[in-house]
Design an enzyme around this catalytic site. Structure first.
Site, PDB file in Angstrom:
ATOM      1  N   GLU A   1     -48.035  71.687  80.201  1.00  0.00           N
ATOM      2  CA  GLU A   1     -48.683  72.718  79.270  1.00  0.00           C
ATOM      3  C   GLU A   1     -50.204  73.107  79.699  1.00  0.00           C
ATOM      4  OE1 GLU A   1     -48.981  70.872  75.328  1.00  0.00           O
ATOM      5  OE2 GLU A   1     -50.935  72.055  74.922  1.00  0.00           O
TER       6      GLU A   1
ATOM      7  N   ARG B   1     -57.768  77.319  77.611  1.00  0.00           N
ATOM      8  CA  ARG B   1     -59.206  77.009  77.140  1.00  0.00           C
ATOM      9  C   ARG B   1     -60.044  77.622  78.374  1.00  0.00           C
ATOM     10  NH1 ARG B   1     -58.265  70.923  75.025  1.00  0.00           N
ATOM     11  NH2 ARG B   1     -56.354  71.457  73.945  1.00  0.00           N
TER      12      ARG B   1
ATOM     13  N   THR C   1     -52.798  75.495  73.302  1.00  0.00           N
ATOM     14  CA  THR C   1     -53.968  76.181  72.469  1.00  0.00           C
ATOM     15  C   THR C   1     -53.809  77.729  72.166  1.00  0.00           C
ATOM     16  OG1 THR C   1     -55.387  74.508  74.121  1.00  0.00           O
ATOM     17  CG2 THR C   1     -56.437  75.824  72.229  1.00  0.00           C
TER      18      THR C   1
ATOM     19  N   LYS D   1     -45.832  69.282  67.114  1.00  0.00           N
ATOM     20  CA  LYS D   1     -46.759  68.469  67.781  1.00  0.00           C
ATOM     21  C   LYS D   1     -47.566  67.821  66.857  1.00  0.00           C
ATOM     22  CE  LYS D   1     -51.165  69.495  70.405  1.00  0.00           C
ATOM     23  NZ  LYS D   1     -51.553  69.883  71.682  1.00  0.00           N
TER      24      LYS D   1
HETATM   25  C1  3PG Z   1     -54.331  68.690  73.334  1.00  0.00           C
HETATM   26  O1  3PG Z   1     -54.903  69.747  73.502  1.00  0.00           O
HETATM   27  O2  3PG Z   1     -53.193  68.446  73.188  1.00  0.00           O
HETATM   28  C2  3PG Z   1     -55.290  67.760  73.532  1.00  0.00           C
HETATM   29  O3  3PG Z   1     -56.474  67.961  73.961  1.00  0.00           O
HETATM   30  C3  3PG Z   1     -54.984  66.654  74.790  1.00  0.00           C
HETATM   31  O4  3PG Z   1     -55.710  65.551  74.523  1.00  0.00           O
HETATM   32  P1  3PG Z   1     -56.037  64.621  75.400  1.00  0.00           P
HETATM   33  O5  3PG Z   1     -57.066  65.228  76.189  1.00  0.00           O
HETATM   34  O6  3PG Z   1     -57.002  63.550  74.522  1.00  0.00           O
HETATM   35  O7  3PG Z   1     -54.993  63.791  76.158  1.00  0.00           O
END
Ligand code: 3PG
Length: 215
Positions: A43, A47, A71, A131
């Site tokens: 994924e 960003r 995102t 999710k």
């Molecule tokens: C996401 O976008 O799913 C999270 O920011 C990932 O979370 P983590 O960086 O705490 O693993």
């Protein structure tokens, strides 16, 4: 791909790396290390300015990678990620506008939910697989366990604050198909190009089999 196809795709892996990548030059060796370690489903979060180009480049250049976009907040982004070949899209939550756009999109959406009401809403809209975000601040393993009896249809990919140890526990839950996280690609290893370390972390994560589909 149908929503069920998305569930099959993502639940076929224990761990989905969640990646914030600044450049194609970094993306290619990083993706190769993760795929070589046994984590082909990636994924790439929208960003960074480079994210769309990164999705396209990994899809073209990294054999075995199945690259999706994270995102994704708005319909226009769903269109953009479809154009660069994303195989799936992930959103941290869900809005009516986004869910409506996802209905007609060639790119299947994994929408986010963090409460029982949000889960019910997504089930009503035909999304069985979602999710759970942000997983750790949002109640973690205990919260997901508590959702299973009243909402047995829902399946989750928890993400947010998960590391290798926590992942192991999440993966024992009957309503968890896979987990997502950035711990397999730590910032310092990415910055220094320590692909061997990232490959080792991926190998460790890929070995976190789903230990219980029935418990
Ligand atoms: C996401 O976008 O799913 C999270 O920011 C990932 O979370 P983590 O960086 O705490 O693993």
């Amino acid at each position: 791909m149908s929503k069920d196809g998305l569930e099959d795709l993502l639940a076929g892996t224990a761990v989905v790396p969640v990646l914030v990548i600044d450049s194609v030059a970094t993306a290619i060796p990083l993706a190769r290390a993760l795929v070589a370690g046994g984590l082909p489903i990636l994924e790439i979060t929208l960003r960074t300015k480079a994210a769309l180009e990164v999705i396209r480049a990994i899809g073209v250049e990294v054999d075995g990678a199945v690259v999706g976009a994270g995102t994704v907040l708005a319909p226009g982004q769903l269109e953009q990620v479809a154009k660069v070949g994303a195989r799936f899209a992930v959103s941290p939550g869900a809005t009516e506008v986004l869910l409506e756009a996802a209905r007609d999109s060639p790119v299947p959406l994994l929408p986010g939910a963090a409460t029982a009401s949000e889960v019910m809403h997504l089930l009503e809209r035909g999304h069985r697989f979602m999710k759970f975000f942000p997983a750790e601040p949002g109640g973690g393993v205990a919260y997901l366990q508590a959702l299973a009896p009243p909402l047995p249809e829902a399946r989750f990919c928890p993400t947010g604050g998960i590391d290798a140890e926590r992942a192991r526990t999440y993966l024992t839950l009957s309503n968890v198909g896979c987990v997502g996280g950035s711990w397999v690609a730590p910032g310092d290893a990415v910055r220094t190009g320590d692909w061997a370390r990232i490959r080792a972390l991926a190998t460790e994560a890929a070995a976190l089999r789903k230990t219980s589909a029935t418990s």
